[in-house]
Design a protein around this motif. Structure first.
Motif, mmCIF file in Angstrom:
data_model
loop_
_atom_site.group_PDB
_atom_site.id
_atom_site.type_symbol
_atom_site.label_atom_id
_atom_site.label_comp_id
_atom_site.label_asym_id
_atom_site.label_seq_id
_atom_site.Cartn_x
_atom_site.Cartn_y
_atom_site.Cartn_z
ATOM 1 N N UNK A 123 0.774 -1.231 0.000
ATOM 2 C CA UNK A 123 0.000 0.000 0.000
ATOM 3 C C UNK A 123 0.805 1.280 0.000
ATOM 4 N N UNK A 124 2.113 1.205 -0.206
ATOM 5 C CA UNK A 124 2.961 2.400 -0.236
ATOM 6 C C UNK A 124 3.088 2.881 -1.679
ATOM 7 N N UNK A 125 2.809 4.154 -1.925
ATOM 8 C CA UNK A 125 2.931 4.707 -3.272
ATOM 9 C C UNK A 125 4.391 4.678 -3.713
ATOM 10 N N UNK A 126 4.656 4.077 -4.883
ATOM 11 C CA UNK A 126 6.030 3.926 -5.355
ATOM 12 C C UNK A 126 6.052 3.904 -6.872
ATOM 13 N N UNK A 127 6.958 4.694 -7.461
ATOM 14 C CA UNK A 127 7.204 4.619 -8.900
ATOM 15 C C UNK A 127 8.689 4.819 -9.167
ATOM 16 N N UNK A 128 9.080 4.620 -10.410
ATOM 17 C CA UNK A 128 10.484 4.716 -10.766
ATOM 18 C C UNK A 128 11.071 6.092 -10.562
ATOM 19 N N UNK A 129 10.257 7.134 -10.722
ATOM 20 C CA UNK A 129 10.768 8.494 -10.575
ATOM 21 C C UNK A 129 11.261 8.749 -9.156
ATOM 22 N N UNK A 130 10.565 8.192 -8.166
ATOM 23 C CA UNK A 130 11.009 8.364 -6.780
ATOM 24 C C UNK A 130 12.383 7.743 -6.581
ATOM 25 N N UNK A 131 12.580 6.552 -7.097
ATOM 26 C CA UNK A 131 13.865 5.868 -6.952
ATOM 27 C C UNK A 131 14.946 6.587 -7.743
ATOM 28 N N UNK A 132 14.591 7.065 -8.938
ATOM 29 C CA UNK A 132 15.574 7.656 -9.837
ATOM 30 C C UNK A 132 16.232 8.900 -9.254
ATOM 31 N N UNK A 133 15.491 9.686 -8.480
ATOM 32 C CA UNK A 133 16.063 10.919 -7.942
ATOM 33 C C UNK A 133 17.260 10.643 -7.035
ATOM 34 N N UNK A 134 17.247 9.517 -6.343
ATOM 35 C CA UNK A 134 18.379 9.167 -5.483
ATOM 36 C C UNK A 134 19.522 8.553 -6.294
ATOM 37 N N UNK A 135 19.183 7.767 -7.312
ATOM 38 C CA UNK A 135 20.218 7.194 -8.168
ATOM 39 C C UNK A 135 20.978 8.283 -8.917
ATOM 40 N N UNK A 136 20.288 9.344 -9.306
ATOM 41 C CA UNK A 136 20.946 10.419 -10.042
ATOM 42 C C UNK A 136 22.000 11.124 -9.201
ATOM 43 N N UNK A 137 21.851 11.102 -7.885
ATOM 44 C CA UNK A 137 22.856 11.720 -7.008
ATOM 45 C C UNK A 137 24.117 10.875 -6.909
ATOM 46 N N UNK A 138 24.004 9.584 -7.196
ATOM 47 C CA UNK A 138 25.134 8.684 -7.059
ATOM 48 C C UNK A 138 25.826 8.351 -8.384
ATOM 49 N N UNK A 139 25.146 8.527 -9.488
ATOM 50 C CA UNK A 139 25.648 7.980 -10.749
ATOM 51 C C UNK A 139 26.960 8.647 -11.190
ATOM 52 N N UNK A 140 27.761 7.917 -11.984
ATOM 53 C CA UNK A 140 29.041 8.457 -12.463
ATOM 54 C C UNK A 140 28.823 9.390 -13.649
ATOM 55 N N UNK A 141 29.926 9.965 -14.123
ATOM 56 C CA UNK A 141 29.891 10.769 -15.328
ATOM 57 C C UNK A 141 29.280 12.143 -15.179
ATOM 58 N N UNK A 142 29.221 12.669 -13.960
ATOM 59 C CA UNK A 142 28.542 13.946 -13.733
ATOM 60 C C UNK A 142 29.496 15.111 -13.457
ATOM 61 N N UNK A 143 30.805 14.869 -13.497
ATOM 62 C CA UNK A 143 31.760 15.946 -13.223
ATOM 63 C C UNK A 143 33.177 15.419 -13.191
ATOM 64 N N UNK A 144 34.139 16.332 -13.116
ATOM 65 C CA UNK A 144 35.536 15.923 -13.219
ATOM 66 C C UNK A 144 36.031 15.180 -11.985
ATOM 67 N N UNK A 145 35.338 15.305 -10.862
ATOM 68 C CA UNK A 145 35.812 14.667 -9.634
ATOM 69 C C UNK A 145 35.158 13.319 -9.359
ATOM 70 N N UNK A 146 34.439 12.788 -10.358
ATOM 71 C CA UNK A 146 33.875 11.444 -10.235
ATOM 72 C C UNK A 146 34.263 10.644 -11.467
#
Length: 330
Positions: free
Chosen positions: A33-56
């Motif tokens: 019964x908990x509202x869940x979709x991919x967009x909710x999960x994606x926002x946290x994955x986007x903070x961790x993913x590689x390729x976003x700057x010179x220091x990663x």
């Protein structure tokens, strides 16, 4: 006997290798019964993913998550939640099977344990696996919406002045080297009473969860190591009427049970083991070699480690919420 499942009632199993076709996880024990979709999960994955700057790491992975099961009509069903992320930018040629073991990495220890390993990017030992922890942690947050979990890097290479970090990382990168980092992870809104005495202490589970993250070599809760330098009168957290505390040396946990104060942890990430600077090593035959890693790696793994710390904190707290509800109701 393998050990690939984490948690008591909220149980997480991740699978996949750094340069395999995909990585994934199964999260079992999430209430229905908990509202869940991919967009909710994606926002946290986007903070961790590689390729976003010179220091990663420059590896270009969109980390687009797919929820395969456990959700219907936008809500959890109470059945296992399976999620998958495809690997789209693997370069296995950067990791020849006859290369020298990387000192500090799991190359040799995997060979010693299993007699074989996947050398491509470290295989299962790669920090790529942590993307699925972040995905599962995003779901865990929804189980305990009253709790806020936040993590930030508070030191890089022993330097607490954030204004100097870019220059330090540029220098390390130019040297073919890497730097360690210290991350602080806090949870607010945790009520008093979560956790259990002796064998399922909240702080013990938190410490184990953080230590399971690749490259983590130390965890402190509350005053941590500094508590050994204090007197009892200095380390105590005086209590006042209404359950208020004057301080939080305990880090929000006493006797393995939450006190209602913020839960505070600090996590030490070692410098990335995969570096271009030559380091003395051996190969699988025991011959002397120099280890030089040509692949794409973070100059400071702690920068992308902060979202992983948040995920592990959320998973442990959601698990202990379910344990507390199961024993004590509410």
């Amino acid at each position: 006997m393998s050990h690939n499942i984490f948690g008591h009632l909220l149980r997480l199993a991740t699978w996949g290798e750094s340069h395999g076709p995909a990585i994934g996880c199964m999260l079992d024990g999430c209430p229905p019964g908990i509202a869940l979709d991919g967009a909710h999960v994606q926002q946290y994955l986007d903070r961790r993913r590689p390729g976003t700057g010179r220091n990663v790491s420059p590896r270009q992975e969109p980390d687009q998550v797919r929820i395969l099961s456990g959700v219907h009509d936008g809500h959890t069903t109470g059945t296992p939640i399976a999620m998958l992320i495809e690997n789209v930018d693997a370069r296995s040629a950067d990791y020849p099977a006859d290369a020298a073991y990387r000192p500090g990495h799991a190359d040799r220890t995997y060979d010693e344990k299993y007699g074989r390993r996947d050398p491509r990017g470290g295989g299962r030992a790669s920090a790529r696996e942590t993307a699925m922890r972040v995905a599962a942690g995003a779901v865990a947050r929804l189980i305990i919406p009253e709790v806020r979990v936040e993590a930030e890097v508070i030191a890089i290479g022993g330097e607490e002045d954030a204004g100097r970090w870019d220059a330090m990382l540029d220098e390390a990168r130019a040297d073919g080297d890497s730097l360690g980092a210290l991350v602080e992870c806090r949870a607010t809104g945790v009520p008093a009473g979560w956790g259990a005495p002796i064998y399922t202490k909240l702080d013990a589970d938190l410490a184990g969860a953080m230590m399971s993250i690749p490259a983590v070599k130390g965890v402190e809760i509350g005053e941590g190591m500094n508590a050994a330098r204090l007197r009892g009168s200095e380390n105590a957290d005086p209590m006042r009427e209404g359950g208020r505390y004057d301080s939080n040396h305990a880090g929000g946990i006493s006797g393995g049970i939450s006190t209602g104060q913020p839960i505070v942890t600090r996590i030490a990430f070692k410098p990335t083991s995969s570096i271009r600077k030559p380091v003395a090593s051996i190969n699988a035959a025991g011959d002397a070699k120099e280890a030089v890693t040509r692949g794409r790696h973070d100059p400071c793994v702690g920068l992308r480690g902060a979202p992983v710390c948040e995920a592990m904190m959320a998973l442990v707290l959601a698990d202990h919420f379910l344990l507390h509800r199961g024993q004590c109701g509410g």
